[in-house]
Design a protein around this motif. Sequence first.
Motif: not given
Length: 340
Positions: A132-139
Amino acid sequence: MFVDRAVVELTAGTGGSGAESFRRESGVPRGGPNGGDGGRGGDIVLVADDQLSTLLDYSYRRHYKATRGQHGMGSNKTGRAGEDLELKVPPGTVVRDADSGELIGELLEPGDRLVAAKGGRGGRGNARFATSTQQAPRRWEPGEEGEERRVELVLKLIADVGLVGEPNAGKSTFLSVVTRARPKVADYPFTTLTPNLGVVELSDFRTFVIADIPGIIEGAHEGKGLGHQFLRHVERTRTLALMVPLDAEDPAAEYERLRVELESYSPELAGKPHCLVFTKADLLPDPDEIPEVDAPDAWGRFMVSSVSRVGLQALLEALHARARDTREAEEAEATEPEAW
């Protein structure tokens, strides 16, 4: 060629890496991550095949590698898993780690399967890391390496009865007469260079398997002669037949030498039930004259002649009964519930 030991190097498949991808389509400006996971790497599986009788194939090739898993893709597509690599071995194969000696497993019956090297897990794609706080992770994660190990394969023949005796004790002749096996028979020591198996067929469709082990000499447990190399093949037999020829200089001493060699090689092997079989009875002037041999641990004494077929039927019936009783006892012990 009979090959009963091989060391192979196995490399299971590496898992595929997870994907970094974002949903892109008309009307959805912020579609979010949709990178799929990587596929798992292929395992290396050993399979018991009753069409094989040696480990000869593994003396030509030592390195085996399973396929890797495919990488993950966009649209939450998981990569394809690597195909498992199946290696066929004869029933009775023991599998150990060649470096540590640790027992990995055994393949006793046709169709038994054993994973000798496990494939790596596929890595997670970036869709797995969305919160909910990191909606576009690149991990994303790379795939795990497949398991690598050196494996020792050791074949131990599976038979109900093991024939044990010094060279020219008449084991091969006996096997050729009571079964359809055709081992090499000659009048010089160490005619038998490899173990032979034969199936005895009795009335009422009763059968049992006999293993003829190359001749054992004094010092076999130290590697002398051929006996030490093949004594492992009588470890799985249900009963032993210690064969002493009647033309031996001292039958009692020969019997004692066999017992000492079995004890020196393996106390467990020496503790297996055994009978004493005097061979070449046709050489005796008086067929009822049995040599005096102190064998209190033997469950029976027999005198046979493979040439004239004297005493063979009585011996075969006794061996079958003993192997049957031992097999039933083993099965009952295996199914007995454990005590709380």
